[in-house]
Design a protein around this motif. Structure first.
Motif, short mmCIF file in Angstrom:
data_model
loop_
_atom_site.label_atom_id
_atom_site.label_comp_id
_atom_site.label_asym_id
_atom_site.label_seq_id
_atom_site.Cartn_x
_atom_site.Cartn_y
_atom_site.Cartn_z
N MET A 52 6.56 7.60 -82.30
CA MET A 52 5.91 6.61 -83.15
C MET A 52 4.49 7.06 -83.52
N THR A 53 3.76 7.62 -82.55
CA THR A 53 2.41 8.11 -82.82
C THR A 53 2.45 9.24 -83.84
N LYS A 54 3.37 10.18 -83.66
CA LYS A 54 3.46 11.31 -84.59
C LYS A 54 3.93 10.86 -85.98
N LEU A 55 4.78 9.85 -86.02
CA LEU A 55 5.19 9.32 -87.32
C LEU A 55 4.02 8.65 -88.03
N GLU A 56 3.21 7.91 -87.29
CA GLU A 56 2.02 7.31 -87.89
C GLU A 56 1.07 8.41 -88.39
N GLU A 57 0.95 9.45 -87.62
CA GLU A 57 0.13 10.59 -88.01
C GLU A 57 0.62 11.18 -89.33
N SER A 58 1.93 11.28 -89.47
CA SER A 58 2.53 11.83 -90.68
C SER A 58 2.42 10.87 -91.87
N VAL A 59 2.73 9.61 -91.65
CA VAL A 59 2.71 8.62 -92.73
C VAL A 59 1.30 8.40 -93.26
N PHE A 60 0.31 8.29 -92.37
CA PHE A 60 -1.06 7.97 -92.79
C PHE A 60 -1.93 9.20 -93.02
N GLY A 61 -1.43 10.38 -92.66
CA GLY A 61 -2.22 11.60 -92.81
C GLY A 61 -3.40 11.65 -91.85
N ALA A 62 -3.24 11.02 -90.70
CA ALA A 62 -4.31 10.96 -89.70
C ALA A 62 -4.14 12.12 -88.71
N GLU A 63 -4.67 13.28 -89.05
CA GLU A 63 -4.51 14.45 -88.21
C GLU A 63 -5.16 14.25 -86.85
N GLY A 64 -4.50 14.73 -85.80
CA GLY A 64 -5.03 14.65 -84.45
C GLY A 64 -4.73 13.35 -83.74
N LEU A 65 -4.04 12.44 -84.37
CA LEU A 65 -3.76 11.13 -83.76
C LEU A 65 -2.93 11.26 -82.48
N SER A 66 -2.04 12.25 -82.43
CA SER A 66 -1.19 12.43 -81.25
C SER A 66 -1.89 13.21 -80.13
N ASP A 67 -3.12 13.68 -80.37
CA ASP A 67 -3.89 14.40 -79.36
C ASP A 67 -4.56 13.38 -78.44
N VAL A 68 -4.09 13.30 -77.19
CA VAL A 68 -4.60 12.28 -76.27
C VAL A 68 -6.07 12.51 -75.89
N ALA A 69 -6.58 13.73 -76.13
CA ALA A 69 -7.99 13.98 -75.87
C ALA A 69 -8.88 13.35 -76.95
N LEU A 70 -8.30 13.06 -78.12
CA LEU A 70 -9.07 12.47 -79.22
C LEU A 70 -8.83 10.98 -79.41
N TRP A 71 -7.57 10.53 -79.27
CA TRP A 71 -7.22 9.14 -79.54
C TRP A 71 -6.36 8.56 -78.43
N LYS A 72 -6.55 7.28 -78.15
CA LYS A 72 -5.75 6.55 -77.17
C LYS A 72 -5.18 5.31 -77.85
N ARG A 73 -3.85 5.15 -77.78
CA ARG A 73 -3.24 3.97 -78.39
C ARG A 73 -3.47 2.77 -77.47
#
Length: 123
Positions: A52-73
């Motif tokens: 789901m995180t990687k799909l959101e990254e792809s749909v919204f173009g939010a690079e690095g969203l799946s990198d836990v060092a940068l973002w926390k859901r």
């Protein structure tokens, strides 16, 4: 999906999912269980949550969203004016939140959600 894809993919669940303003079935590859497909977006992930995180990254173009060092859901998926997504907290920048590709400056998750709901018509 074309006929070939339908033979190799199966629906992950009977429940439809929403990402942004897209809604539909989430598919998982029959042989390679780490491959996911949703409305033209394909990602590789070990589990549903990461998919789901990687799909959101792809749909919204939010690079690095799946990198836990940068973002926390944080929290659960929520919607504003028909757009749905998870809220993410920046691990590197204090007070920065991300939802559906929109960055928000706020002290807390609650204040970020309130701000997004006030902006609702412009999103």
């Amino acid at each position: 999906m074309n006929t070939y894809e339908k033979l190799n993919w199966e629906s992950y669940s009977r429940t439809k999912i929403r990402i942004g303003d897209l809604a539909g079935c989430l598919f998982i590859h029959k042989k390679h269980r780490d491959r996911w497909y949703f409305r033209g977006h394909r990602v590789e992930a070990q589990n549903f949550s990461l998919a789901m995180t990687k799909l959101e990254e792809s749909v919204f173009g939010a690079e690095g969203l799946s990198d836990v060092a940068l973002w926390k859901r944080v929290g659960v998926m929520f919607g504003v004016n028909g757009r749905w997504g998870y809220m993410y907290k920046s691990e590197t920048r204090h007070g920065v939140w991300l939802w559906c590709g929109h960055e928000v400056q706020a002290e807390s998750e609650k204040k970020a959600k309130e701000y997004l709901q006030r902006l609702g018509k412009g999103i």
